[in-house]
Each structure stands twice: as C-alpha cells, then as structure tokens.
Design a protein around this motif. Structure first.
Motif, short mmCIF file in Angstrom:
data_model
loop_
_atom_site.label_atom_id
_atom_site.label_comp_id
_atom_site.label_asym_id
_atom_site.label_seq_id
_atom_site.Cartn_x
_atom_site.Cartn_y
_atom_site.Cartn_z
N THR A 1 0.84 -1.21 0.00
CA THR A 1 0.00 0.00 0.00
C THR A 1 0.86 1.25 0.00
O THR A 1 0.59 2.23 -0.72
N LEU A 2 1.91 1.25 0.79
CA LEU A 2 2.80 2.40 0.82
C LEU A 2 3.49 2.62 -0.52
O LEU A 2 3.61 3.77 -0.99
N TYR A 4 2.31 1.79 -3.45
CA TYR A 4 1.31 2.31 -4.38
C TYR A 4 1.09 3.79 -4.16
O TYR A 4 1.00 4.58 -5.09
N ILE A 5 0.98 4.20 -2.88
CA ILE A 5 0.76 5.62 -2.58
C ILE A 5 1.93 6.47 -3.07
O ILE A 5 1.75 7.55 -3.65
N LEU A 6 3.15 5.97 -2.87
CA LEU A 6 4.32 6.73 -3.31
C LEU A 6 4.39 6.84 -4.83
O LEU A 6 4.80 7.88 -5.37
N TRP A 9 1.35 9.36 -6.16
CA TRP A 9 1.09 10.47 -5.25
C TRP A 9 0.40 11.64 -5.94
O TRP A 9 -0.36 12.38 -5.31
#
Length: 489
Positions: A1-2, A4-6, A9
């Motif tokens: 998840t992290l 994907y967010i990065l 963004w």
C-alpha cells in the motif's frame, strides 16, 4: 500500500483537492474534535466532584463538622457497607461525599446475603450495617444518616467516649426531662457527638470522678456549699473543664449564688446581677418579648469560629471578661446582644410590672451591646504526670496537654427543649462542649434535619386557590379553544 501511494502520489493529491474530499476531511476532523472534548470532560468529571443542593436545609451537603472530621484524618479509614444490592444506592449518596472529602476514606459495598461468612466475621447482626475500621479499631453503625456515620467515625478514631456529668442537687436542669424546661434533647445531641451523659451529686462524692471530661452546672437555684466549691477548685486545678449556665435572679430578693460567682470571678469572668433586655424587635421573629435577647454577633474564638447563626436567651444575665484579666488568666467574651439592649439592674420592677426603661446614669443599667457568655483557659496547675511515651510510638490521637477550661453563659434556658428550635442554640452549646473537651475539630455547624415545609391554609384560602385553578383558568382555556374552532368553521 505504501509503495502504491508513493508511486501514485499525484493522483492522490488531486483526489484530496476535490470538494467532496475537503468536506469529508472537515467532517472527520470535527468528529475527532468532539470525541476529544467528550474524553476530556469525562476525564475531568471522574476526578472532580460538583453538586448543587437546592434543598432549603442543605440536607444533601456535608456539614462543616463532617468536613472537618474527614479532613483531619491522618490514617486510612476503611468503611464496609453490609446490605443488599438494592440498598447500596442510599449509602452511596452519602459515602461518595466522604470519599471526595478525604483521600483517607475507602468504601466497599458487600452483599451480606451472598457473603454471609464475611458478615459473620465482622459481627454484622442486621442488614444495612456500616463497619468503620481505623487503626485496628472497629465501630458499627446501622444508619445512613450523616450524623450517625460521623459519630461512628469519631468513636473509631478516638477509641473512647468523653463523659459529661451534669451536676445535681441545687435545682439544676433535669438532663432526662422531656418536658419543655428539660434537657433530654440536648442529651441526645451530646450522644451524637460521641459523649456519654450522667448525673453527679457532689456531696455524695469525695471528689469529682476521674473520668469526668466535662462538668455542666446548668441553672442552679441555690448556691453550692463550701466543700462543693473546694471540689470544683481541685478539679479545675488538675485540668478540669466546667460549663456554667447561671440564670439571673427570678425576683429581687432572690439569694445570689455567692460561692459560684466568687469561683468564676477568680478566673476573670464577671457575672452581673441583672437581666438583659433587648428592645431591637429581633425577638419578635420568635414571638417573644424584650426579656429574650437575641444575638447575632460573636467575638473571635474557637467556639464561635465560622458561627453565623442567631441565638436567643430567655431571661439572661450579663457575663463579661474582666479588663486585663485576673492572676494571669485572660477570658474572652463570646456573645453580644444588639445596640438596642441593656442590662437592667431594677429586677423588682421588671419582674412585677414588666415595664422597664434604660437608665444608665442613675439606675445602674449597663448599656448595650451586652456580653452574655465568656470563656477562659489556662495550663493545669496540678495535672497528674503522664507516663512517658517514646517519640516513635506517639500517635496523632494522643491526648493534648492538660489544660483548665471554663465557659460561662448567663442563661440555662437557651438549650432547654422548648428553645432548641432557635437555629443556633444547639450548635453554640455543642461547640462550647467540644472546645472544653479540647476537640476543636468537632466545632462546626452540624447536619440539619429535613425541614417540615408543609403549607397550612384556611378554608377561605383553599377556596381562593380551588376555584381559579380548577374551574376559572381551565374554563377560559376551553372557551378559547371553542372560539378558535368556531372561527375556523
């Protein structure tokens, strides 16, 4: 998840930049703020107690006396309530206030039906018993009344009861008398303050009993014999405490209490041969005349600390402190009447016709305000030597140093059964007794009983209330409704 967010963004930033996202974020933040406020309020409410008692007698508020006792505790007190679960609520309402007033108090509620073995261990004989433990001593109270609970607490803390002897044999007040002049009500009040009361006839004794905490000489009609005066002097010399309630002469030719007056004078307290008259009109509040002075001013003393109640004294004489004291003893005046009062020296005219007039210059009257009571204390001259106590074993409850104390009132009627309805009479008497017993922590205003607030109406007043409330006002409302219905039709 992290990851994907990065990697996404930019898309995430554009999503939160929209109107719906902003509104959603504001809503979530508002919810969090409200939850935070609720948590903070509950946190504060759990640690601070605030109640509003709207009853006229403040019957749900701890009295000053109770607070003094609780705040003076220096060791833990464990209170166990043995009752059924349904009865716990009536005890909690009072005992929760105890725990809020003192961190030394811990309360435990035990269902005596479900735990009979524990009830037997504490010798509980009936449901609704409160067991108070303090420093290995145990007291039991079968009431949820504040005065009874405090009395049990005081017994547990002190470990003993003080004994008050009422001297008899010279026409004094009957401490067991339940009639209007009797003292049975004040005797019950003394029991509530952890005192036992007994009668004492001095000629039948070789000396004042050693267990006498206080002697009360209440309204003697004849003077004491010289051997009795000597007994009182010896008692005072070894740290005795005496409360004198000395009435004025009831007629002009009445013999004076020469021996008692001389004894009191030795301690710097002056007793007048007069009757205090008060024409201020305050006595009319209680349906009395000028011969019943009413006091609302009290000089600074431990007995009158924080005392703001009215007291009344039927047929009282002046009692004051000698200027400069006597033999190193410095008494203090306690109670003063109003400016409209004076000490009437013409007792014959007062007792025969009831018509008096102030004549300070020629008649020897004493202008008001007039002192009605005085107190004096001094180190005991010949107190018995106490056994040495190691400093490590000393306790806060150890008795104070022996000290002679005397309180004199110019009236004995003010604590008779018929006059204890005056707001401050009982409290001032009990404050004096507690000061004499060197129990300053017990000097305060005591719990009040619920007042009788009934409304008594005449037949005419009942009719005036009945017709408007039952017929006239409802009838007008009915007519207004009919009129509105007719207009709408």
């Amino acid at each position: 998840t992290l990851l994907y967010i990065l990697s996404q963004w930019r898309e995430m930033a554009r999503a939160f930049a929209g109107r719906e996202a902003r509104y959603g974020t504001l809503a979530v933040a508002s919810v969090l703020v409200v939850l935070g406020i609720l948590v903070a309020l509950n946190y504060l409410a759990g640690r601070h107690n605030k109640r509003w008692d709207l009853t006229a007698a403040k019957q749900f508020t701890l009295s000053e006396q109770t607070r003094k006792v609780l705040q003076s505790l220096e060791r833990p007190v464990r209170i166990k309530v043995f009752a059924t679960s349904e009865d716990f609520a009536r005890f909690r309402e009072r005992l929760d206030e105890f725990t809020y007033a003192s961190k030394q108090v811990a309360v435990e509620y035990i269902d005596a039906v479900k735990r009979p073995s524990l009830a037997n261990q504490y010798k509980v004989e009936s449901l609704g018993t409160v067991v108070i433990e303090y420093d290995g001593r145990v007291e039991r109270v079968t009431s949820d009344a504040e005065q009874e609970l405090v009395n049990g607490l005081v017994k547990a803390v002190q470990g003993r009861q003080h004994k008050v002897y009422f001297v008899q044999g010279h026409g004094e007040r009957d401490v067991d008398g339940s009639d209007r002049p009797g003292y049975s009500t004040i005797k019950s009040a003394l029991a509530s303050d952890n005192y036992t009361v007994e009668k004492l006839v001095l000629p039948q004794q070789k000396e004042v009993p050693a267990d006498a905490s206080i002697l009360v000489v209440a309204g003697p009609k004849t003077d004491f014999f010289p051997p009795e005066i000597d007994m009182l002097k010896k008692y005072l010399g070894r740290g005795g405490k005496i409360l004198f309630l000395l009435d004025p002469p009831d007629r002009a030719d009445a013999p004076e209490l020469t021996g008692l007056t001389a004894l009191v004078n030795e301690w710097g307290i002056e007793i007048g041969r007069n009757v205090v008259v008060d024409v201020s009109g305050m006595g009319q509040l209680f349906g009395t005349g000028a011969e019943v002075p009413v006091a609302a001013k009290y000089n600074q003393h431990a007995i009158t600390e924080g005392f703001r109640l009215i007291t009344a004294y039927p047929l009282a004489r002046s009692v004051g402190a000698a200027t400069g004291g006597t033999s190193g003893r410095f008494p203090q005046a306690l109670v003063e009447t109003s400016q409209s009062s004076w000490a009437e020296a013409d007792i014959k005219t007062l007792t025969t016709s009831g018509q008096v007039a102030r004549d300070v210059e020629k008649g020897g009257d004493k202008a008001g305000p007039v002192s009605l009571a005085a107190a004096v204390s001094a180190p005991a001259e010949s107190a018995p030597a106490a056994a040495p106590t190691p400093a490590a074993a000393a306790k806060p409850e150890d008795p104070p140093k022996p000290e002679t104390r005397i309180v004199v009132f110019g009236d004995s009627d003010f604590v008779a059964n018929q006059w204890l309805g005056i707001p401050g009479n009982r409290d001032l008497f009990l404050n004096s007794v507690n000061w004499l017993a060197q129990q300053e922590n017990m000097i305060a205003i005591r719990p009040r009983d619920p007042e009788d607030r009934r409304l008594t109406l005449t037949r005419d007043q009942q009719s005036r209330i009945f017709w408007p409330t039952v017929l006239i006002i409802p009838g007008l409302i009915l007519l207004a409704g009919v009129q509105t219905w007719w207009r709408r039709r």
